[in-house]
Design an enzyme around this catalytic site. Structure first.
Site, short mmCIF file in Angstrom:
data_model
loop_
_atom_site.label_atom_id
_atom_site.label_comp_id
_atom_site.label_asym_id
_atom_site.label_seq_id
_atom_site.Cartn_x
_atom_site.Cartn_y
_atom_site.Cartn_z
N LYS A 126 0.86 -1.18 0.00
CA LYS A 126 0.00 0.00 0.00
C LYS A 126 0.89 1.23 0.00
CE LYS A 126 -4.41 1.17 0.17
NZ LYS A 126 -5.60 0.53 -0.37
N ASP A 166 -6.86 4.49 -4.69
CA ASP A 166 -7.55 4.39 -3.38
C ASP A 166 -8.15 5.77 -3.16
OD1 ASP A 166 -7.84 2.57 -0.85
OD2 ASP A 166 -7.21 4.46 -0.01
P1 NDP Z 1 -12.80 8.06 -2.90
O1 NDP Z 1 -11.74 9.06 -2.73
O2 NDP Z 1 -13.33 7.79 -4.28
O3 NDP Z 1 -14.07 8.41 -2.00
C1 NDP Z 1 -13.99 8.55 -0.62
C2 NDP Z 1 -15.31 9.13 -0.19
O4 NDP Z 1 -15.42 9.13 1.23
C3 NDP Z 1 -15.49 10.58 -0.63
O5 NDP Z 1 -16.84 10.78 -0.93
C4 NDP Z 1 -15.07 11.36 0.63
O6 NDP Z 1 -15.62 12.65 0.72
C5 NDP Z 1 -15.69 10.47 1.66
N1 NDP Z 1 -15.12 10.62 2.99
C6 NDP Z 1 -13.83 10.71 3.38
N2 NDP Z 1 -13.75 10.78 4.71
C7 NDP Z 1 -15.04 10.73 5.16
C8 NDP Z 1 -15.64 10.73 6.42
N3 NDP Z 1 -14.88 10.81 7.53
N4 NDP Z 1 -16.99 10.64 6.51
C9 NDP Z 1 -17.76 10.55 5.39
N5 NDP Z 1 -17.23 10.54 4.17
C10 NDP Z 1 -15.90 10.63 4.06
O7 NDP Z 1 -12.27 6.71 -2.23
P2 NDP Z 1 -12.74 5.22 -2.47
O8 NDP Z 1 -14.22 5.19 -2.66
O9 NDP Z 1 -11.88 4.62 -3.50
O10 NDP Z 1 -12.34 4.54 -1.08
C11 NDP Z 1 -13.24 4.49 0.03
C12 NDP Z 1 -12.78 3.40 0.99
O11 NDP Z 1 -12.77 2.13 0.30
C13 NDP Z 1 -11.39 3.57 1.56
O12 NDP Z 1 -11.36 3.01 2.86
C14 NDP Z 1 -10.53 2.69 0.65
O13 NDP Z 1 -9.33 2.27 1.26
C15 NDP Z 1 -11.49 1.53 0.43
N6 NDP Z 1 -11.21 0.71 -0.74
C16 NDP Z 1 -11.18 1.26 -2.00
C17 NDP Z 1 -10.95 0.45 -3.09
C18 NDP Z 1 -11.04 0.98 -4.48
O14 NDP Z 1 -11.00 0.15 -5.41
N7 NDP Z 1 -11.18 2.27 -4.70
C19 NDP Z 1 -10.63 -0.98 -2.93
C20 NDP Z 1 -10.78 -1.46 -1.57
C21 NDP Z 1 -11.02 -0.62 -0.54
P3 NDP Z 1 -15.02 13.91 -0.11
O15 NDP Z 1 -15.66 13.79 -1.45
O16 NDP Z 1 -15.47 15.06 0.70
O17 NDP Z 1 -13.54 13.72 -0.13
#
Ligand code: NDP
Length: 448
Positions: A126, A166
């Site tokens: 990572k 991520d």
């Molecule tokens: P993104 O950057 O696409 O989206 C993250 C989202 O979460 C955004 O909408 C962000 O808001 C929001 N966010 C961040 N912090 C908070 C919080 N404290 N409360 C509410 N919303 C919050 O990331 P991903 O969707 O790719 O990743 C999300 C999770 O999934 C992470 O834990 C990641 O490690 C995990 N993951 C992702 C994978 C992938 O393929 N992308 C694979 C496996 C796991 P804002 O728009 O304001 O930034």
């Protein structure tokens, strides 16, 4: 509790001071291993469990870059290559101001077992940076990505370490990093990064994979209770890559998804999320979730508290935003309101207390991230397969492969939990199944 596990836990915690997320992940995994060590004392050979908790390599580097206003910025870059027993290191890059070594280690540790659960030949790693992409222009993002890759390129490669996206890293950022890697190395090495654009080596279904995979896994959990998604009320947190495609697949299966959030607030839409509008705001315009409430209807509520998503009564809760976003109070509220299934789309979104409460509550099934969200990395491995064979698969074929993998991950967790006498304990099943495969390979490969 097994004496050796207790000693190991204390040693690992002392050796990695000030890294609470890494501690949380290690403790959860080691606590699951006691019953395995009772029946398989050989799993203590070559001090393999201690080695499992020590990354093979940790790289920390300076990322200097100049923004469009002419300011010099200095960020910090990380790549933790955790374990290569099963294949090249594989795991995403996160760009977010909270990124530090402890967070990258927690994510790399979890990634190792997640990748093992997919059954595909990939090790765990990572990385990321404390760079904050919010409000930055395209030009700034490119300048940062190019500087980041100017150091990272020497540590990665198709057979060495294959990063992906991520939080804060999507196709745009992967594109800028791939371009810089190609320029420095003079190689079109498509297998060096996954999450690429479709015309330059990307795979269909990769953007959807983590969200869709989360729903396939949750569907299998519901099926163990003779239930399905049709008509179920579902709460989702986040509105990024994972959340949006989890909403899409849940809706396809007949669920009514009533919440979403971002770092600045949450929405409750009693009629079910309008996904086209959410995609327009979050994926295309890169706007705030509050705009959804402004543009949808009077019945939609916007709350400044992003964790209000857990106040809504639902059958299924899908935390898809970030680590430790759902605490024990929120967990209790969900349970009191009749929750049946909680599946972690994000990595470690439940605090340790919340996870314990969910595991202990009769009638609630809890799916841990390393199993539930494994569809993202699994489809990255499918992207690598297509790159290696210079091939390109259809959407339907790739989605079917993803679905088969998720059904298999679910069955592996369920069967392992049953073997150890706790049939509905997915945490136990995922940890034991994920760890033992890695440990077997490490023992076979000797003390390295
Ligand atoms: P993104 O950057 O696409 O989206 C993250 C989202 O979460 C955004 O909408 C962000 O808001 C929001 N966010 C961040 N912090 C908070 C919080 N404290 N409360 C509410 N919303 C919050 O990331 P991903 O969707 O790719 O990743 C999300 C999770 O999934 C992470 O834990 C990641 O490690 C995990 N993951 C992702 C994978 C992938 O393929 N992308 C694979 C496996 C796991 P804002 O728009 O304001 O930034």
């Amino acid at each position: 509790m097994h004496a050796t596990i207790e000693t190991l836990k204390n040693d690992v915690l002392a050796r990695n001071a000030g890294e609470p997320e890494f501690h949380q992940a290690v403790v959860e995994v080691l606590d699951s291993l006691a019953p395995v060590l009772e029946t398989h004392p050989e799993y203590l050979d070559q001090d393999v469990i201690r080695r499992l908790c020590e990354p093979e390599r940790q790289v920390i580097f300076r990322v200097p870059w100049i923004d469009s206003k002419g300011n010099v910025n200095i960020n910090r870059g990380y790549r933790v290559e955790f374990n290569s027993a099963l294949g090249p290191y594989k795991g995403g890059l996160r760009f977010h101001p909270t990124v530090n070594l402890g967070i990258v280690k927690f994510l790399g540790f979890e990634q190792t077992f997640k990748n093992s659960l997919t059954g595909l030949p990939i090790g765990g790693g990572k990385g990321g940076s404390d760079f904050d992409p919010h409000g930055r222009s395209d030009r700034d993002i490119m300048a940062f990505c190019q500087s980041f890759m100017t150091e990272l390129y020497r540590h990665i490669g198709e057979y060495t370490d294959v990063p992906a996206g991520d939080i804060g890293v999507g196709t745009r950022e992967i594109g800028y990093m791939f371009g810089q890697y190609k320029r420095i190395t003079n190689r079109f090495e498509s297998g060096v990064l996954t999450g690429k654009g479709l015309s330059w080596g990307g795979s269909l279904v990769r953007p959807e994979a983590t969200g869709y995979g989360t729903i396939f896994f949750a569907r299998e959990m519901l099926a163990t209770q003779g239930e399905d998604f049709d008509g179920k009320r579902v709460s989702v947190s986040g509105s990024g890559n994972v959340a949006i495609y989890a909403i899409e697949k849940a809706q396809e299966l007949g669920a009514v998804v009533v919440t979403a959030s971002d770092s600045k607030g949450s929405i409750y839409d009693p009629d079910g999320i309008d996904l086209d509008l959410l995609k327009q705001i979050k994926l295309k315009e890169r706007g705030r979730i509050s705009e959804y409430a402004d543009r949808r209807s009077n019945r939609v509520e916007f709350h400044e508290n992003r964790n209000d998503v857990w106040q809504v009564p639902v059958d299924v809760a899908l935390p898809c935003a970030t680590q430790n976003e759902l605490d024990v109070h929120a967990a209790q509220t969900l349970i009191n309101n009749g929750l049946r299934v909680v599946a972690e789309g994000a990595n470690m979104p439940l605090t340790a207390d919340a996870a314990s409460l969910m595991r202990e509550t009769e009638g609630v099934l809890f799916g841990p991230a390393k199993a539930v969200n494994a569809g993202g990395v699994a489809t990255s491995a499918l992207e690598m397969q297509q790159n290696a064979s210079r091939d390109r698969w259809t959407f339907d074929y790739t989605e079917t492969r993803l679905e088969e993998i998720m059904v298999d991950v679910h069955e592996t967790c369920r069967a392992t939990a049953q073997e150890y006498g706790a049939p509905s304990d997915y945490v136990l099943g995922a940890n034991i199944a994920g760890v033992t495969k890695v440990v077997d390979a490490m023992i076979a490969q000797g003390l390295v």
